[in-house]
Scaffold this motif. Structure first.
Motif, PDB file in Angstrom:
ATOM      1  N   PRO A  83       0.937  -1.319   0.155  1.00 16.80           N
ATOM      2  CA  PRO A  83       0.112  -0.056   0.007  1.00 16.80           C
ATOM      3  C   PRO A  83       0.732   1.016  -0.114  1.00 16.80           C
ATOM      4  CG  PRO A  83      -0.746  -1.511   1.685  1.00 16.80           C
ATOM      5  CD  PRO A  83       0.643  -2.128   1.123  1.00 16.80           C
ATOM      6  N   ALA A  84       0.635   2.157  -0.703  1.00 26.76           N
ATOM      7  CA  ALA A  84       1.272   3.451  -0.685  1.00 26.76           C
ATOM      8  C   ALA A  84       1.324   4.169   0.503  1.00 26.76           C
ATOM      9  CB  ALA A  84       0.637   4.338  -1.667  1.00 26.76           C
ATOM     10  N   GLY A  85       2.586   4.333   1.005  1.00 26.11           N
ATOM     11  CA  GLY A  85       2.628   4.874   2.388  1.00 26.11           C
ATOM     12  C   GLY A  85       2.884   4.173   3.609  1.00 26.11           C
ATOM     13  N   HIS A  86       3.026   2.619   3.173  1.00 29.57           N
ATOM     14  CA  HIS A  86       3.374   1.639   4.129  1.00 29.57           C
ATOM     15  C   HIS A  86       5.102   1.879   4.302  1.00 29.57           C
ATOM     16  CE1 HIS A  86       4.272  -2.240   5.517  1.00 29.57           C
ATOM     17  NE2 HIS A  86       3.120  -2.643   5.641  1.00 29.57           N
ATOM     18  N   ALA A  95      -5.983  -5.117  -5.857  1.00 29.47           N
ATOM     19  CA  ALA A  95      -7.055  -4.108  -5.394  1.00 29.47           C
ATOM     20  C   ALA A  95      -7.371  -4.124  -3.921  1.00 29.47           C
ATOM     21  CB  ALA A  95      -8.408  -4.862  -6.176  1.00 29.47           C
ATOM     22  N   LEU A  96      -6.950  -5.313  -3.167  1.00 33.93           N
ATOM     23  CA  LEU A  96      -6.842  -5.257  -1.935  1.00 33.93           C
ATOM     24  C   LEU A  96      -5.713  -4.855  -1.350  1.00 33.93           C
ATOM     25  CD1 LEU A  96      -8.068  -9.177  -1.347  1.00 33.93           C
ATOM     26  CD2 LEU A  96      -9.637  -6.956  -1.203  1.00 33.93           C
ATOM     27  N   VAL A  97      -4.910  -4.751  -1.826  1.00 33.81           N
ATOM     28  CA  VAL A  97      -3.618  -4.039  -1.364  1.00 33.81           C
ATOM     29  C   VAL A  97      -3.761  -2.253  -1.468  1.00 33.81           C
ATOM     30  CG1 VAL A  97      -1.220  -3.504  -1.964  1.00 33.81           C
ATOM     31  CG2 VAL A  97      -1.666  -5.801  -2.211  1.00 33.81           C
ATOM     32  N   GLY A  98      -4.394  -2.053  -2.601  1.00 29.50           N
ATOM     33  CA  GLY A  98      -4.583  -0.783  -2.667  1.00 29.50           C
ATOM     34  C   GLY A  98      -5.632  -0.196  -1.858  1.00 29.50           C
ATOM     35  N   ALA A  99      -6.583  -1.059  -1.407  1.00 25.13           N
ATOM     36  CA  ALA A  99      -7.305  -0.560  -0.173  1.00 25.13           C
ATOM     37  C   ALA A  99      -6.877  -0.580   1.055  1.00 25.13           C
ATOM     38  CB  ALA A  99      -8.541  -1.618  -0.143  1.00 25.13           C
ATOM     39  N   GLY A 100      -5.475  -1.177   1.182  1.00 27.95           N
ATOM     40  CA  GLY A 100      -4.841  -0.917   2.540  1.00 27.95           C
ATOM     41  C   GLY A 100      -4.968  -2.063   3.137  1.00 27.95           C
ATOM     42  N   ASP A 160      -3.859   1.401  -8.529  1.00 30.25           N
ATOM     43  CA  ASP A 160      -4.190   2.585  -7.799  1.00 30.25           C
ATOM     44  C   ASP A 160      -3.903   2.301  -6.427  1.00 30.25           C
ATOM     45  OD1 ASP A 160      -4.938   4.024  -9.977  1.00 30.25           O
ATOM     46  OD2 ASP A 160      -7.092   3.917  -9.562  1.00 30.25           O
ATOM     47  N   GLY A 161      -2.792   2.955  -5.819  1.00 26.53           N
ATOM     48  CA  GLY A 161      -2.564   3.031  -4.628  1.00 26.53           C
ATOM     49  C   GLY A 161      -1.539   1.873  -4.087  1.00 26.53           C
ATOM     50  N   VAL A 162      -1.095   1.386  -5.083  1.00 25.25           N
ATOM     51  CA  VAL A 162      -0.090   0.141  -4.833  1.00 25.25           C
ATOM     52  C   VAL A 162       1.459   0.709  -5.357  1.00 25.25           C
ATOM     53  CG1 VAL A 162       0.695  -2.211  -5.512  1.00 25.25           C
ATOM     54  CG2 VAL A 162      -1.878  -1.309  -5.181  1.00 25.25           C
ATOM     55  N   VAL A 163       2.439   0.249  -4.455  1.00 21.57           N
ATOM     56  CA  VAL A 163       3.848   0.478  -4.716  1.00 21.57           C
ATOM     57  C   VAL A 163       4.545  -0.877  -5.086  1.00 21.57           C
ATOM     58  CG1 VAL A 163       6.049   1.173  -3.960  1.00 21.57           C
ATOM     59  CG2 VAL A 163       3.873   2.639  -3.522  1.00 21.57           C
ATOM     60  N   PHE A 164       5.293  -1.016  -6.077  1.00 18.73           N
ATOM     61  CA  PHE A 164       6.016  -2.219  -6.242  1.00 18.73           C
ATOM     62  C   PHE A 164       7.490  -2.042  -5.847  1.00 18.73           C
ATOM     63  CE2 PHE A 164       2.143  -2.488  -9.246  1.00 18.73           C
ATOM     64  CZ  PHE A 164       1.733  -3.620  -8.846  1.00 18.73           C
ATOM     65  N   ARG A 165       7.927  -3.282  -5.141  1.00 22.53           N
ATOM     66  CA  ARG A 165       9.345  -3.066  -4.586  1.00 22.53           C
ATOM     67  C   ARG A 165      10.039  -4.492  -4.942  1.00 22.53           C
ATOM     68  NH1 ARG A 165      10.873   0.632  -0.830  1.00 22.53           N
ATOM     69  NH2 ARG A 165      12.942  -0.088  -1.327  1.00 22.53           N
ATOM     70  N   PRO A 166      11.362  -4.375  -5.061  1.00 23.22           N
ATOM     71  CA  PRO A 166      11.939  -5.577  -5.079  1.00 23.22           C
ATOM     72  C   PRO A 166      12.139  -6.155  -3.718  1.00 23.22           C
ATOM     73  CG  PRO A 166      13.329  -3.900  -5.763  1.00 23.22           C
ATOM     74  CD  PRO A 166      12.125  -3.513  -5.557  1.00 23.22           C
ATOM     75  N   VAL A 167      12.203  -7.628  -3.614  1.00 23.90           N
ATOM     76  CA  VAL A 167      12.449  -8.196  -2.288  1.00 23.90           C
ATOM     77  C   VAL A 167      13.757  -8.957  -2.244  1.00 23.90           C
ATOM     78  CG1 VAL A 167      11.469  -9.744  -0.610  1.00 23.90           C
ATOM     79  CG2 VAL A 167      10.014  -8.502  -2.348  1.00 23.90           C
ATOM     80  N   THR A 168      14.499  -8.761  -1.192  1.00 26.64           N
ATOM     81  CA  THR A 168      15.834  -9.465  -1.080  1.00 26.64           C
ATOM     82  C   THR A 168      15.369 -10.864  -0.179  1.00 26.64           C
ATOM     83  OG1 THR A 168      16.302  -8.316   0.921  1.00 26.64           O
ATOM     84  CG2 THR A 168      17.124  -7.350  -1.158  1.00 26.64           C
ATOM     85  N   GLY A 169      16.261 -11.481  -0.147  1.00 24.65           N
ATOM     86  CA  GLY A 169      16.069 -12.924   0.693  1.00 24.65           C
ATOM     87  C   GLY A 169      15.104 -13.918   0.033  1.00 24.65           C
ATOM     88  N   MET A 170      15.079 -13.871  -1.388  1.00 22.61           N
ATOM     89  CA  MET A 170      14.344 -14.810  -2.187  1.00 22.61           C
ATOM     90  C   MET A 170      14.739 -16.092  -2.456  1.00 22.61           C
ATOM     91  SD  MET A 170      11.310 -12.926  -2.359  1.00 22.61           S
ATOM     92  CE  MET A 170      10.540 -13.690  -3.740  1.00 22.61           C
ATOM     93  N   ASP A 171      16.346 -16.193  -2.111  1.00 20.07           N
ATOM     94  CA  ASP A 171      16.832 -17.485  -2.926  1.00 20.07           C
ATOM     95  C   ASP A 171      16.340 -18.111  -4.171  1.00 20.07           C
ATOM     96  OD1 ASP A 171      18.090 -17.719  -0.232  1.00 20.07           O
ATOM     97  OD2 ASP A 171      16.123 -18.888   0.666  1.00 20.07           O
TER      98      ASP A 171
END
Length: 300
Positions: free
Chosen positions: A171-174, A233-238, A254-265
């Motif tokens: 969620p944006a702002g998380h 959609a559920l992520v965007g709803a927070g 809308d309202g969703v930010v995508f980020r890469p994740v470490t530790g994924m093996d």
């Protein structure tokens, strides 16, 4: 019934206005060409040509037949070419299945390859979950599909197609969306998490379950859903965080930010091309060969 050779001989004589020139055009001598046209006239029961020392002229019956004879010869030639293209897999219809998440990026590869390599092959597209695709493939209702492994049916042939990294949808702002460092899998321990349905999206459910177990992370599952767009959609709803295939970035939720994740093996979402060997035809064989050459670099 008259033959195509007889029609071709008649058309050549009619267009050249002379048996000698027509015979040369057909790479034959004049006597057999003359007999061929005479046989055509006998079978039809009318005179097609007025013959004289200066050449030949079409009779009224000949004029009437000429246009139809040309169309018959053209249709015959097209039919031969069509049959050869079908045998070579250059024409036909293929029913192609794909999962919802594979449609974001990988379906484009399939369509672009088919247009470039097999422009006369029609693709009928069906969005289906992997289990439904496997059943349809075995029943002959589907020719080929993009599916998630593993496939337990020995009747199904498989080709690795793509391996796609997973990214965090936040969620944006998380806090994990705004901090400078990329989130790690262990950061998901104890956080509200949107999980894949264990029945309808079992592949991603099991993939993430194994990932969390290796990382000793236990997210709190607050909702389950089977489709990526629903989860976003559920992520965007927070409501929480989820991990999705990288191609889901294209949805621009809308309202969703995508980020890469470490530790994924090196955890990746795998995608395979699957088809039933018992139902394989020339067009399908040609499409599989084209996709084998043109699948994304990540699949190699």
């Amino acid at each position: 019934m008259f033959s195509l050779d007889q029609l071709a001989g008649f058309v050549a004589v009619a267009e050249e206005g002379h048996f000698g020139r027509a015979a040369a055009r057909l790479n034959m001598t004049q006597p057999p060409l003359s007999r061929r046209v005479q046989a055509l006239e006998q079978q039809i029961g009318v005179q097609l040509l007025d013959r004289s020392q200066r050449g030949v002229r079409l009779t009224a019956a000949g004029h009437s037949l000429l246009a139809d004879a040309r169309r018959i010869l053209q249709l015959s030639e097209r039919s031969v070419h069509s049959a050869r293209r079908a045998m070579a897999g250059e024409t036909g219809t293929i029913t192609f299945g794909f999962t919802a998440s594979s449609g974001y990026v990988h379906l484009e590869t399939v369509l672009a390859t088919a247009r470039a390599r097999l422009p006369r092959v029609d693709l009928v597209l069906r969005e289906m979950v992997t289990s439904a695709q496997c059943a349809a493939l075995l029943a002959g209702d589907l020719d080929v599909g993009l599916v998630r492994p593993p496939l337990d049916s020995p009747e199904l042939s498989q080709l690795p197609f793509a391996r796609e990294p997973l990214v965090a949808a936040l969620p944006a702002g998380h806090p994990l969306a705004t901090r400078a460092a990329a989130p790690d899998v262990r950061d998901l321990d104890g956080v509200p998490f949107l999980m894949y349905d264990p029945d309808e999206a079992w592949y991603f459910h099991d993939l993430l379950g194994r990932l969390f177990q290796r990382a000793d992370a236990t997210p709190v599952y607050v909702q389950h859903a089977s489709q990526v767009h629903t989860l976003l959609a559920l992520v965007g709803a927070g409501l929480g965080i989820c991990l999705v295939p990288e191609a889901a970035r294209r949805l621009h939720a809308d309202g969703v930010v995508f980020r890469p994740v470490t530790g994924m093996d090196d955890t990746r979402a795998e995608l395979r091309l699957a088809w039933c060997s018992d139902h394989e035809g020339p067009a399908l064989t040609a499409l599989v060969a084209a996709l084998r050459d043109r699948r994304e670099p990540a699949a190699r």
